[in-house]
Enzyme design. Structure first.
Site, PDB file in Angstrom:
ATOM      1  N   GLU A  36      -9.748   1.647 -30.684  1.00 10.79           N
ATOM      2  CA  GLU A  36      -9.757   3.105 -30.865  1.00 10.79           C
ATOM      3  C   GLU A  36     -11.190   3.612 -31.000  1.00 10.79           C
ATOM      4  O   GLU A  36     -12.054   2.933 -31.554  1.00 10.79           O
ATOM      5  CB  GLU A  36      -8.934   3.489 -32.105  1.00 10.79           C
ATOM      6  N   GLN A  94      -5.839   9.706  -7.248  1.00  7.11           N
ATOM      7  CA  GLN A  94      -4.407  10.049  -7.354  1.00  7.11           C
ATOM      8  C   GLN A  94      -4.346  11.570  -7.470  1.00  7.11           C
ATOM      9  O   GLN A  94      -4.026  12.139  -8.506  1.00  7.11           O
ATOM     10  CB  GLN A  94      -3.792   9.358  -8.581  1.00  7.11           C
ATOM     11  N   HIS A 127     -13.572  13.264  -4.927  1.00  5.34           N
ATOM     12  CA  HIS A 127     -12.841  12.549  -3.883  1.00  5.34           C
ATOM     13  C   HIS A 127     -12.071  13.519  -2.991  1.00  5.34           C
ATOM     14  O   HIS A 127     -12.035  13.363  -1.772  1.00  5.34           O
ATOM     15  CB  HIS A 127     -11.893  11.534  -4.518  1.00  5.34           C
ATOM     16  N   ASP A 170     -13.501   6.618   6.409  1.00  2.63           N
ATOM     17  CA  ASP A 170     -12.291   7.206   7.003  1.00  2.63           C
ATOM     18  C   ASP A 170     -12.562   8.670   7.355  1.00  2.63           C
ATOM     19  O   ASP A 170     -13.593   9.239   6.971  1.00  2.63           O
ATOM     20  CB  ASP A 170     -11.070   7.059   6.077  1.00  2.63           C
ATOM     21  N   LYS A 193      -9.226   4.132   8.728  1.00  2.00           N
ATOM     22  CA  LYS A 193      -8.769   3.296   7.611  1.00  2.00           C
ATOM     23  C   LYS A 193      -7.350   3.692   7.240  1.00  2.00           C
ATOM     24  O   LYS A 193      -7.062   4.871   7.053  1.00  2.00           O
ATOM     25  CB  LYS A 193      -9.707   3.512   6.429  1.00  2.00           C
ATOM     26  N   ARG A 195      -4.319   2.841   4.426  1.00  2.00           N
ATOM     27  CA  ARG A 195      -3.995   2.113   3.189  1.00  2.00           C
ATOM     28  C   ARG A 195      -2.487   2.030   3.023  1.00  2.00           C
ATOM     29  O   ARG A 195      -1.789   3.025   3.177  1.00  2.00           O
ATOM     30  CB  ARG A 195      -4.623   2.820   1.981  1.00  2.00           C
ATOM     31  N   GLY A 226     -15.202  -3.106  -3.403  1.00  2.00           N
ATOM     32  CA  GLY A 226     -16.155  -3.404  -2.328  1.00  2.00           C
ATOM     33  C   GLY A 226     -15.479  -3.725  -1.006  1.00  2.00           C
ATOM     34  O   GLY A 226     -16.152  -3.907   0.009  1.00  2.00           O
ATOM     35  N   THR A 228     -13.559  -1.930   1.081  1.00  2.00           N
ATOM     36  CA  THR A 228     -13.722  -0.937   2.150  1.00  2.00           C
ATOM     37  C   THR A 228     -15.122  -1.035   2.752  1.00  2.00           C
ATOM     38  O   THR A 228     -15.289  -1.102   3.975  1.00  2.00           O
ATOM     39  CB  THR A 228     -13.517   0.490   1.573  1.00  2.00           C
TER      40      THR A 228
HETATM   41  C1  R5P Z   1     -10.894   5.754  -1.132  1.00  2.00           C
HETATM   42  O1  R5P Z   1     -10.258   6.583  -0.533  1.00  2.00           O
HETATM   43  C2  R5P Z   1     -12.312   5.903  -1.554  1.00  2.00           C
HETATM   44  O2  R5P Z   1     -12.967   6.907  -0.854  1.00  2.00           O
HETATM   45  C3  R5P Z   1     -13.074   4.609  -1.408  1.00  2.00           C
HETATM   46  O3  R5P Z   1     -13.177   4.263  -0.031  1.00  2.00           O
HETATM   47  C4  R5P Z   1     -12.378   3.493  -2.127  1.00  2.00           C
HETATM   48  O4  R5P Z   1     -12.068   3.886  -3.430  1.00  2.00           O
HETATM   49  C5  R5P Z   1     -13.227   2.245  -2.167  1.00  2.00           C
HETATM   50  O5  R5P Z   1     -12.502   1.265  -2.847  1.00  2.00           O
HETATM   51  P1  R5P Z   1     -12.812  -0.275  -2.651  1.00  2.00           P
HETATM   52  O6  R5P Z   1     -14.264  -0.462  -2.925  1.00  2.00           O
HETATM   53  O7  R5P Z   1     -11.932  -0.939  -3.660  1.00  2.00           O
HETATM   54  O8  R5P Z   1     -12.425  -0.650  -1.263  1.00  2.00           O
END
Ligand code: R5P
Length: 299
Positions: A36, A94, A127, A170, A193, A195, A226, A228
């Protein structure tokens, strides 16, 4: 204007205060053995504009509760206006209900800040800008988005990436590559990209880019695992790119993300100080951007 650097953003808070020619006010904090948080702010905030600087990178939930505690306390201590600088806004990905029954977490985070009485929220490279626009129309809070991308691109331009091709991982993030291209001037594009919404696995398709013998930079808002970035770098290398840079605003770098990216062939990794990290790479401060935004807000 009083600057309060929260436990997650001591250094950035100090840089912002310095840019505003002031001294940050200390925040006393502790984490008890059971996890806490404890926060104590020194009184005398009556009628003041208070700027709380607290990023919400891992551990997100702890950082958020500390942020909420600080907001609640400065309100109780009489602050007239509360501005929160939260460069990395947790749960930003999200930003909608992708599957039935999911919590729209970003919405909840913004609503809680609005309900607590935050007047303005400054975030970096949100984002989803659309969700911030939605927040601006649905809640009392005003959300402002600043971008670290031009600063990252400037650094790369001065460090052997002038004229490089800019890419986003993307299509949704194409605005990052576009903004970088204004500085680097070598053209821009994006990867494809996809997901899997259930497993989180990503598939990246590398289209033919005519990149052979050229320099290229991949710009993303967040580097977390890392995965992506590593796939994007591998794609560029496999098409004969001469030099490749990895750039992001929010360097979460969980686990071995840094190694993954370097092993994929990145020649340089550049990020901002939106989160404090010990990751190897070049860190560029976003403090001047925050200072500029704060000066605009208090005019
Ligand atoms: C996703 O839509 C974000 O823009 C990043 O591409 C993503 O969060 C990167 O995550 P990670 O490094 O785990 O691939």
């Amino acid at each position: 204007m009083i600057i309060l650097p929260g436990p997650a953003s001591r250094e950035l808070g100090e840089r912002i205060a310095e840019g505003l020619d002031t001294v940050p006010r200390p925040v006393d904090y502790r984490v008890f053995p059971d996890g806490e948080s404890y926060i104590k702010i020194f009184p005398d905030l009556k009628g003041e504009t208070v700027v709380i600087v607290q990023t919400t990178a891992p551990s997100q939930d702890q950082r958020l509760i500390q942020l909420f505690m600080m907001v609640r306390t400065v309100k109780e201590l009489g602050a007239a206006r509360v501005i929160c600088v939260v460069p990395y806004l947790a749960y930003s990905r999200q930003d909608k209900r992708f599957l039935d029954g999911e919590t729209c977490s970003l919405d909840l985070v913004i609503k809680m800040m609005s309900d607590l009485g935050v007047d303005d929220l400054i975030v970096a490279d949100a984002h989803s800008k659309a969700s911030l626009d939605r927040a601006n129309s649905e809640y009392m809070i005003r959300v402002h988005n600043i971008s670290g991308v031009p600063l990252l691109a400037e650094y790369l331009k001065d460090n052997r990436f002038d004229g490089a091709y800019s890419l986003s991982p993307d299509e949704g993030a194409i605005h990052l590559a576009q903004a970088a291209d204004v500085v680097l001037g070598g053209g821009y594009g994006f990867f494809e990209k996809v997901r899997d919404l259930r497993t989180g696995e990503i598939e990246m398709k590398v289209k033919d880019l005519d990149i052979s013998g050229r320099k290229a930079v991949v710009f993303d808002d967040i580097i977390s695992s890392g995965g992506t970035m590593a796939r994007a770098i591998e794609g560029l290398k496999s098409q004969g790119a001469e030099k490749v840079a990895a750039a992001c605003t929010h360097a979460l770098f969980m686990g071995k993300a840094g190694d993954r990216i370097r092993e994929a062939g990145a020649d340089i990794v550049v990020f901002t100080d939106s989160v404090e990290t010990s990751t190897e790479g070049v860190s560029i401060t976003i403090a001047p951007l925050v200072v500029r935004e704060l000066n605009k807000l208090i005019l």
